[in-house]
Write a protein that holds these residues in place. Structure first.
Motif, PDB file in Angstrom:
ATOM      1  N   GLN A  61       0.800  -1.147   0.045  1.00  0.00           N
ATOM      2  CA  GLN A  61       0.017   0.018  -0.125  1.00  0.00           C
ATOM      3  C   GLN A  61       0.973   1.356  -0.123  1.00  0.00           C
ATOM      4  O   GLN A  61       0.270   2.410  -0.060  1.00  0.00           O
ATOM      5  CB  GLN A  61      -0.992   0.090   1.361  1.00  0.00           C
ATOM      6  CG  GLN A  61      -1.996  -0.970   1.225  1.00  0.00           C
ATOM      7  CD  GLN A  61      -2.897  -1.195   0.356  1.00  0.00           C
ATOM      8  OE1 GLN A  61      -3.240  -0.081  -0.296  1.00  0.00           O
ATOM      9  NE2 GLN A  61      -3.452  -2.326  -0.029  1.00  0.00           N
ATOM     10  N   ASN A  62       2.105   1.132   0.172  1.00  0.00           N
ATOM     11  CA  ASN A  62       3.084   2.273   0.157  1.00  0.00           C
ATOM     12  C   ASN A  62       2.673   3.369   1.128  1.00  0.00           C
ATOM     13  O   ASN A  62       2.456   4.376   0.906  1.00  0.00           O
ATOM     14  CB  ASN A  62       3.111   2.994  -1.417  1.00  0.00           C
ATOM     15  CG  ASN A  62       4.206   3.819  -1.386  1.00  0.00           C
ATOM     16  OD1 ASN A  62       5.429   3.478  -0.923  1.00  0.00           O
ATOM     17  ND2 ASN A  62       4.303   5.022  -2.407  1.00  0.00           N
ATOM     18  N   LEU A  63       2.343   2.673   2.401  1.00  0.00           N
ATOM     19  CA  LEU A  63       1.896   3.779   3.405  1.00  0.00           C
ATOM     20  C   LEU A  63       2.995   4.597   3.944  1.00  0.00           C
ATOM     21  O   LEU A  63       2.748   5.754   4.585  1.00  0.00           O
ATOM     22  CB  LEU A  63       1.458   2.772   4.748  1.00  0.00           C
ATOM     23  CG  LEU A  63       0.102   1.835   4.216  1.00  0.00           C
ATOM     24  CD1 LEU A  63      -0.199   1.056   5.195  1.00  0.00           C
ATOM     25  CD2 LEU A  63      -1.127   2.651   3.530  1.00  0.00           C
ATOM     26  N   CYS A  64       4.285   4.171   3.824  1.00  0.00           N
ATOM     27  CA  CYS A  64       5.394   5.004   4.242  1.00  0.00           C
ATOM     28  C   CYS A  64       6.355   5.287   3.217  1.00  0.00           C
ATOM     29  O   CYS A  64       7.509   4.581   3.287  1.00  0.00           O
ATOM     30  CB  CYS A  64       5.874   4.504   5.731  1.00  0.00           C
ATOM     31  SG  CYS A  64       7.069   5.641   6.467  1.00  0.00           S
ATOM     32  N   PRO A  65       6.083   5.965   2.123  1.00  0.00           N
ATOM     33  CA  PRO A  65       6.836   6.081   0.833  1.00  0.00           C
ATOM     34  C   PRO A  65       8.416   6.351   0.989  1.00  0.00           C
ATOM     35  O   PRO A  65       9.164   5.831   0.224  1.00  0.00           O
ATOM     36  CB  PRO A  65       6.220   6.987   0.044  1.00  0.00           C
ATOM     37  CG  PRO A  65       4.822   7.345   0.759  1.00  0.00           C
ATOM     38  CD  PRO A  65       5.034   6.994   2.145  1.00  0.00           C
ATOM     39  N   LYS A  66       8.699   7.415   2.012  1.00  0.00           N
ATOM     40  CA  LYS A  66      10.196   7.781   1.917  1.00  0.00           C
ATOM     41  C   LYS A  66      11.056   7.046   3.048  1.00  0.00           C
ATOM     42  O   LYS A  66      12.108   7.274   2.851  1.00  0.00           O
ATOM     43  CB  LYS A  66      10.193   9.151   2.531  1.00  0.00           C
ATOM     44  CG  LYS A  66       9.386  10.330   1.411  1.00  0.00           C
ATOM     45  CD  LYS A  66      10.152  10.386   0.114  1.00  0.00           C
ATOM     46  CE  LYS A  66       9.477  11.450  -0.930  1.00  0.00           C
ATOM     47  NZ  LYS A  66      10.219  11.514  -1.994  1.00  0.00           N
ATOM     48  N   LEU A  67      10.495   6.205   3.716  1.00  0.00           N
ATOM     49  CA  LEU A  67      11.357   5.430   4.494  1.00  0.00           C
ATOM     50  C   LEU A  67      11.040   3.589   4.206  1.00  0.00           C
ATOM     51  O   LEU A  67      10.150   3.264   3.361  1.00  0.00           O
ATOM     52  CB  LEU A  67      10.846   5.580   6.179  1.00  0.00           C
ATOM     53  CG  LEU A  67      10.736   6.871   6.544  1.00  0.00           C
ATOM     54  CD1 LEU A  67      10.482   7.196   7.937  1.00  0.00           C
ATOM     55  CD2 LEU A  67      12.328   7.472   6.451  1.00  0.00           C
ATOM     56  N   VAL A  68      11.942   3.188   4.966  1.00  0.00           N
ATOM     57  CA  VAL A  68      12.076   1.446   4.747  1.00  0.00           C
ATOM     58  C   VAL A  68      11.849   0.911   6.040  1.00  0.00           C
ATOM     59  O   VAL A  68      12.744   1.185   6.949  1.00  0.00           O
ATOM     60  CB  VAL A  68      13.339   1.068   3.935  1.00  0.00           C
ATOM     61  CG1 VAL A  68      13.283  -0.530   4.018  1.00  0.00           C
ATOM     62  CG2 VAL A  68      13.391   1.888   2.714  1.00  0.00           C
ATOM     63  N   PHE A  69      11.047  -0.191   5.950  1.00  0.00           N
ATOM     64  CA  PHE A  69      10.852  -0.723   7.033  1.00  0.00           C
ATOM     65  C   PHE A  69      11.646  -2.179   7.071  1.00  0.00           C
ATOM     66  O   PHE A  69      11.426  -2.854   6.145  1.00  0.00           O
ATOM     67  CB  PHE A  69       9.189  -1.180   7.441  1.00  0.00           C
ATOM     68  CG  PHE A  69       9.117  -2.172   8.847  1.00  0.00           C
ATOM     69  CD1 PHE A  69       8.954  -1.404   9.946  1.00  0.00           C
ATOM     70  CD2 PHE A  69       9.100  -3.490   8.858  1.00  0.00           C
ATOM     71  CE1 PHE A  69       8.960  -2.279  11.037  1.00  0.00           C
ATOM     72  CE2 PHE A  69       8.971  -4.241   9.871  1.00  0.00           C
ATOM     73  CZ  PHE A  69       8.779  -3.605  11.049  1.00  0.00           C
ATOM     74  N   CYS A  70      12.570  -2.308   7.942  1.00  0.00           N
ATOM     75  CA  CYS A  70      13.443  -3.511   8.259  1.00  0.00           C
ATOM     76  C   CYS A  70      13.139  -4.674   9.365  1.00  0.00           C
ATOM     77  O   CYS A  70      13.283  -3.806  10.412  1.00  0.00           O
ATOM     78  CB  CYS A  70      14.904  -3.130   8.228  1.00  0.00           C
ATOM     79  SG  CYS A  70      15.328  -2.086   6.705  1.00  0.00           S
ATOM     80  N   ARG A  71      13.100  -5.592   9.194  1.00  0.00           N
ATOM     81  CA  ARG A  71      12.825  -6.689  10.322  1.00  0.00           C
ATOM     82  C   ARG A  71      14.248  -6.817  11.151  1.00  0.00           C
ATOM     83  O   ARG A  71      15.299  -7.012  10.396  1.00  0.00           O
ATOM     84  CB  ARG A  71      12.174  -7.711   9.826  1.00  0.00           C
ATOM     85  CG  ARG A  71      10.682  -7.406   9.236  1.00  0.00           C
ATOM     86  CD  ARG A  71      10.003  -8.773   8.643  1.00  0.00           C
ATOM     87  NE  ARG A  71       9.805  -9.832   9.902  1.00  0.00           N
ATOM     88  CZ  ARG A  71       8.860 -10.616   9.560  1.00  0.00           C
ATOM     89  NH1 ARG A  71       8.293 -11.032   8.446  1.00  0.00           N
ATOM     90  NH2 ARG A  71       8.873 -11.677  10.453  1.00  0.00           N
ATOM     91  N   SER A  72      14.121  -7.312  12.488  1.00  0.00           N
ATOM     92  CA  SER A  72      15.336  -7.435  12.921  1.00  0.00           C
ATOM     93  C   SER A  72      15.083  -8.337  14.414  1.00  0.00           C
ATOM     94  O   SER A  72      15.872  -8.269  15.307  1.00  0.00           O
ATOM     95  CB  SER A  72      15.800  -6.273  13.398  1.00  0.00           C
ATOM     96  OG  SER A  72      15.024  -5.257  14.237  1.00  0.00           O
ATOM     97  N   GLU A  73      13.870  -9.230  14.285  1.00  0.00           N
ATOM     98  CA  GLU A  73      13.519  -9.904  15.493  1.00  0.00           C
ATOM     99  C   GLU A  73      14.457 -11.118  15.634  1.00  0.00           C
ATOM    100  O   GLU A  73      14.520 -11.740  16.694  1.00  0.00           O
ATOM    101  CB  GLU A  73      12.021 -10.242  15.383  1.00  0.00           C
ATOM    102  CG  GLU A  73      11.685 -11.642  14.243  1.00  0.00           C
ATOM    103  CD  GLU A  73      11.328 -10.750  12.955  1.00  0.00           C
ATOM    104  OE1 GLU A  73      10.525 -11.303  12.273  1.00  0.00           O
ATOM    105  OE2 GLU A  73      11.939  -9.728  12.356  1.00  0.00           O
TER     106      GLU A  73
END
Length: 735
Positions: A61-73
């Motif tokens: 959905q491109n809800l946060c266009p300028k940032l990238v979500f990265c997982r780290s669990e």
């Protein structure tokens, strides 16, 4: 962080005030359908599925266009970087810095994100919202005490703390997703502002709005400190730091020795241990280097720093960090202290106090840091306490019939936080007819903090580096002598005497045999200093709490937090430092080493709670006030056995403890209405009204015969965990 959370209410209010956004051309496109339509059953999912499906929607959905979500669990940092091995579920990063190795990268995260499941309802929700329509949320309601909920609260605190530790942040936003509910949290050094839990499936707009805003606002609006510029490897500043770290040609030896007549330290050089400390701060590449700014006398000064040499524990509070810093303008290594000072009227800044001490006409025996520059960091103050005051208006100022606080909270730009004028910072003497400052809310449990930096010329060595018992006594003597002169000439008491504020520094001095390089004790961190209280003065508490050196605070002040600090309390703190370091590092009759650790735990890490009030631990109170002897309880013998060092330390500690016991005997007698003369120890107690007697006792001990090999190293076993009560981060009730 207990009792440091403030309810925001609805997310719209939270975003309007704390994350203001003027879209202009970056208007968020309207949602043609619910972007979280696929999360309808998220309350029934396990946590991994919640994370996986949520992240898919973020990207699709491109809800946060300028940032990238990265997982780290699944992959923590190395133990060298994070000994606690924390693993947050993920976070938002700049596109150019988005990591690909699956680690948290606390040094790069803009907005950390944690996920929990709701298969068991609110079991993993760290907060509670209270009843519908409730205005004033009681702390116990906001902070549910169920073990699972407390654990999550502690977990997210540790995540925010790691971001603060590895970055220079003024505040941190956090997104907490629980099944198909979410909360927004804003952390600063006063506490945290927390929104209600919102069902983003039923009401997606607030979450979409938050994600869009963090994407398009400038990073300063996300709490990035603009006066701290990250230094990238390969840059000119980084090369400068690397060159200094390995340049041994400017090193000077720092061992005690005689020097040639008229010797002066060469220009552009520093003691070897200082350069080594600077080099050590650059060894871990996970910790970024920064260029820090200090505004002073109309100029901006720049300092290059690596990993902090000192990092205060805890999220709320001053958050003090200490660095060996490279002074760009003057080509030298100095000490930079970055902290969040208490922000109230009439509270003197540490740099101003140091300037007074440096300019005072005192003898050469005074040992305090030399000010280089200092100043508040512009437009950086906490606002959680402001929010609390808005949510808890003074009832006399509002219509009693109202059921809600004013509708508009105090407008504070998230980029520019301006501290309100505060009342007197602490218990200050007032006249009978003087009213408290109306701008100070004595009922507010949260403190107002202002970001502040101070730079001094001396980079000192930790007290634990002392070489023998004689030097330990000498360092304490130097600090007592310094304290005595400051009290006599400037009328100030330090009020924060602890081992961390007693350091060592090599100085060139003229002695009977000529010039010598000698180690002196330095009394640092004068930010809590305050004028000596007049006898029987009346005081009013003017701030919710003050940090206190719990381990080394006098038993009198721990048990009587409303009393003003007097000279005898300061002298007792020096005695506790002396005893603690003698027990921990010198050869003594205590065997084995784990008994040393147990003794220190019982004496300096324990406290007693009685009728809701915190009191001095039994062992510490017994040694200084009841027995007046340094003893160790032996269960097998069912009696106390004297602790001995087989050195002049024995006689010194014994003499000092006798006088401090006499002081407590006199105070107890006065409380019982017994005349001072009847106690028979008045003359012993009177010795502690001034510094002279204790200074003379220390001086005599220094001149005695010592075994200069009596230091045996740290006797607390590595990895030792205190089994007693945890020490409070602040002295409860102490103002």
């Amino acid at each position: 962080m207990r009792a440091r959370y403030v309810k925001s209410g609805n997310p719209a209010e939270f975003l309007h005030v704390l994350l203001p956004f003027h879209p202009r051309t970056n208007v968020r496109p309207p949602c043609k359908k619910n972007p979280f339509e696929g999360m309808k059953d998220a309350d029934d999912w396990a946590e991994p599925k919640v994370v996986e499906e949520f992240v898919k929607i973020l990207e699709a959905q491109n809800l946060c266009p300028k940032l990238v979500f990265c997982r780290s669990e699944s992959r923590p940092h190395s133990k060298e970087t994070d000994e606690t091995a924390q693993r947050i579920d993920g976070g938002f990063f700049r596109r150019s810095e988005a990591p690909k190795d699956g680690r948290p990268h606390w040094e790069l995260q803009l907005v950390p994100v944690e996920f929990k499941n709701r298969k068991d309802g609110d079991k993993y929700d760290p907060f509670a919202d209270g009843s519908e329509g409730e205005v004033y949320l009681v702390d116990a309601v906001l902070e549910p005490q169920a073990e699972s909920r407390r654990d999550v609260r502690q977990q997210i605190i540790s995540y925010a703390d790691k971001v603060y530790a590895m970055q220079h942040r003024t505040f941190v936003f956090m997104l907490l997703v629980m099944g198909r509910r979410f909360r927004l949290i804003r952390w600063d050094r006063s506490g945290a502002i927390v929104t209600n839990a919102i069902d983003y499936y039923e009401n997606p707009e607030p979450l979409c709005d938050f994600l869009w805003r963090i994407s398009y606002v400038k990073h300063i609006a996300l709490g990035i400190d603009p006066t701290a510029t990250r230094i990238s490897p390969g840059s000119a500043d980084y090369k400068t730091m690397a060159d200094i770290a390995k340049d041994t040609t400017r090193d000077l030896p720092y061992h005690t020795r005689s020097l040639p007549p008229n010797y002066k330290l060469p220009e552009g050089c520093w003691f070897k241990y200082i350069r080594e400390m600077f080099a050590e701060s650059m060894k871990n590449r996970d910790w970024p280097c920064y260029k820090l700014e200090v505004a002073y006398n109309g100029k901006i000064y720049y300092f290059l720093v690596g990993r902090p040499c000192f990092l205060a524990r805890g999220l709320a509070g001053r958050g003090t960090r200490g660095y060996v810093a490279y002074d760009v303008a003057n080509d030298r290594l100095v000490w930079l202290k970055d902290t969040w000072r208490a922000s109230y009227d009439l509270l003197e800044k540490e740099g101003d106090i140091l300037l007074r001490l440096n300019n005072a006409k005192l003898s050469s025996d005074i040992h305090v840091p030399t000010l280089v520059c200092h100043g508040d960091v512009p437009n950086q103050a906490t606002l959680t306490a402001d929010w609390w005051e808005h949510k808890h208006p003074i009832l006399s100022e509002v219509d009693a019939s109202r059921t809600a606080p004013p509708s508009d909270p105090p407008r504070r730009s998230s980029r520019v936080t301006i501290p309100m004028k505060r009342g007197h910072p602490e218990d200050v003497e007032i006249s009978e007819n003087q009213s408290p400052n109306p701008n100070f809310r004595s009922d507010c449990p949260l403190r107002h903090h202002q970001h502040y930096r101070v730079v001094v010329a001396e980079v000192c060595m930790l007290l634990k580096k002392f070489t023998c018992g004689r030097q330990l006594v000498s360092v304490v003597y130097d600090c007592l002598s310094t304290h005595e002169q400051v009290a006599a000439e400037l009328g100030l008491l330090h009020r924060d005497i602890s081992d961390g504020n007693i350091l060592m520094y090599p100085k060139i001095e003229k002695q009977e045999t000529g010039l010598s390089l000698v180690w002196r004790g330095y009394l640092i961190d004068w930010e809590a200093a305050k004028p000596i209280a007049p006898h029987n003065a009346c005081f009013v508490v003017r701030q919710p709490e003050r940090s206190g050196p719990w381990h080394f605070l006098s038993a009198n002040l721990i048990n009587n937090p409303s009393k003003p600090v007097v000279i005898a309390d300061e002298l007792e703190s020096l005695l506790h430092v002396l005893i603690y370091y003698a027990i921990r590092y010198l050869h003594s009759s205590i065997t084995p080493d784990d008994e040393v650790a147990k003794f220190l735990d019982a004496t300096y890490d324990s406290y007693v709670v009685h009728d809701g009030a915190v009191h001095c631990g039994e062992r510490k109170g017994s040694i200084v006030a009841d027995l007046g002897k340094l003893v160790l309880w032996q269960p097998k013998q069912s009696r106390n056995v004297a602790i001995v060092f087989n050195s002049p330390m024995d006689m010194l500690i014994s003499r000092l403890l006798r006088s401090f016991k006499a002081r407590y005997d006199v105070m107890n007698a006065e409380e019982l209405g017994v005349g001072a003369a009847e106690t028979g120890v008045q003359h012993l107690a009177e010795r502690l009204r001034t510094h002279e007697w204790m200074r003379t006792a220390l001086d005599a001990a220094i001149g005695d015969h010592w075994n200069l090999l009596d230091k045996v190293g740290d006797r607390v076993p590595k990895g030792w965990k205190c089994s007693k009560r945890p020490v409070p981060s602040t002295t409860p009730g102490r103002q």
